[in-house]
Design an enzyme around this catalytic site. Sequence first.
Site, PDB file in Angstrom:
ATOM      1  N   LYS A  50       0.838  -1.202   0.000  1.00  0.00           N
ATOM      2  CA  LYS A  50       0.000   0.000   0.000  1.00  0.00           C
ATOM      3  C   LYS A  50       0.873   1.252   0.000  1.00  0.00           C
ATOM      4  O   LYS A  50       0.608   2.215  -0.712  1.00  0.00           O
ATOM      5  CB  LYS A  50      -0.958  -0.008   1.206  1.00  0.00           C
ATOM      6  CG  LYS A  50      -2.078  -1.013   1.043  1.00  0.00           C
ATOM      7  CD  LYS A  50      -2.858  -1.242   2.330  1.00  0.00           C
ATOM      8  CE  LYS A  50      -3.820  -2.426   2.139  1.00  0.00           C
ATOM      9  NZ  LYS A  50      -4.470  -2.847   3.379  1.00  0.00           N
ATOM     10  N   GLN A  94      -4.777  -1.822   9.508  1.00  0.00           N
ATOM     11  CA  GLN A  94      -4.573  -3.148   8.927  1.00  0.00           C
ATOM     12  C   GLN A  94      -5.154  -4.212   9.865  1.00  0.00           C
ATOM     13  O   GLN A  94      -4.802  -4.257  11.039  1.00  0.00           O
ATOM     14  CB  GLN A  94      -3.069  -3.370   8.690  1.00  0.00           C
ATOM     15  CG  GLN A  94      -2.747  -4.636   7.933  1.00  0.00           C
ATOM     16  CD  GLN A  94      -3.250  -4.634   6.494  1.00  0.00           C
ATOM     17  OE1 GLN A  94      -3.201  -3.625   5.796  1.00  0.00           O
ATOM     18  NE2 GLN A  94      -3.753  -5.766   6.044  1.00  0.00           N
ATOM     19  N   ASP A 117     -11.321   2.660   3.797  1.00  0.00           N
ATOM     20  CA  ASP A 117     -11.658   1.243   3.691  1.00  0.00           C
ATOM     21  C   ASP A 117     -13.176   1.061   3.616  1.00  0.00           C
ATOM     22  O   ASP A 117     -13.660  -0.015   3.270  1.00  0.00           O
ATOM     23  CB  ASP A 117     -11.131   0.482   4.930  1.00  0.00           C
ATOM     24  CG  ASP A 117      -9.883  -0.334   4.624  1.00  0.00           C
ATOM     25  OD1 ASP A 117      -9.622  -0.578   3.428  1.00  0.00           O
ATOM     26  OD2 ASP A 117      -9.188  -0.729   5.576  1.00  0.00           O
TER      27      ASP A 117
END
Length: 281
Positions: A50, A94, A117
């Site tokens: 990422k 994460q 997200d």
Amino acid sequence: MKAKIIDGKMAAEAIRNQVREKASSMKVKPGLAVIIVGNDPASKIYVRKKEQACREVGFHSVVVELPEDVSELKLLQQIDSLNQDRKIHGILVQLPLPGHIDERLVIDAILPTKDVDGFTPINMGNLVVGDNRLVPSTPRGIIKLIESTGIKISGKHAVVVGRSNIVGKPVSLLLQQHGATVTMCHSRSSPLESYTKQADILISAVGKPKLIKGDMVKKGAIVIDVGTTKVGSSIVGDVDFDSASDVASFITPVPGGVGPMTIACLLENTLQAAQSFGKNL
Ligand code: NAP
């Protein structure tokens, strides 16, 4: 005839190019912060990917590494500080988090306008009512991959195997929005093939290697394999690619299908969050 392969790498590259071009004309660089807790090797690889993707499109990128035993309070304080950081437009944590931390509480702490997200209850709720502000990246990428086949989603029967908050549920909602009739399957859908064989569009997000065999697929179906399981040194999907390719019209490979699209759509979400930043003040 063998199914055509849906090339996720190529589709993702096109998205990244668009993002790079748009970002280059912005006064303030879009900024993404990724928080990682602990030393899980797979999570570390995802975070590195990422970070690298951000750099390649000219984003400002921050990785916050916290120890495995970090307290929930400390993590929440870190999120609060990123919520207030004007250089950061997207925040993601994460997953998975260590057992002593309440995952929902942590996700809820992210400002919905920075939730790239799309996992906060506000953004999930928006999706339910058809207000797609920040849509989870993997489902967003899946829809783009299906659209890339040129086949219309509207009117089709889509079967989604897996009902997680990050893939199964949001992709089902998106497919419904696009006019598909959606069946959701899970571990208690039995026999699974009685559902999958009805699918014009079959999406598997389970994490069980080769769960879906060719004889469970309807002739001419579009098959999207979200599953990624590490087997030895390889990453294996949920779909038995060889047998399913004999029946399907289009199929995604693993790796090189959904995975690259997830990161590309995360970049798109971060760009979108940065573009609306001024409007949100
Ligand atoms: P998850 O939270 O573990 O959910 C798995 C789902 O599969 C659950 O709903 C479970 O049913 C269902 N399931 C388990 N066994 C089944 C069976 N035998 N038949 C039918 N359904 C079954 O998984 P996730 O987070 O959604 O991830 C799924 C897979 O996608 C994993 O391999 C993950 O690594 C991969 N993934 C890939 C990407 C990418 O970018 N490529 C992104 C996200 C996830 P119950 O609800 O009944 O338990």
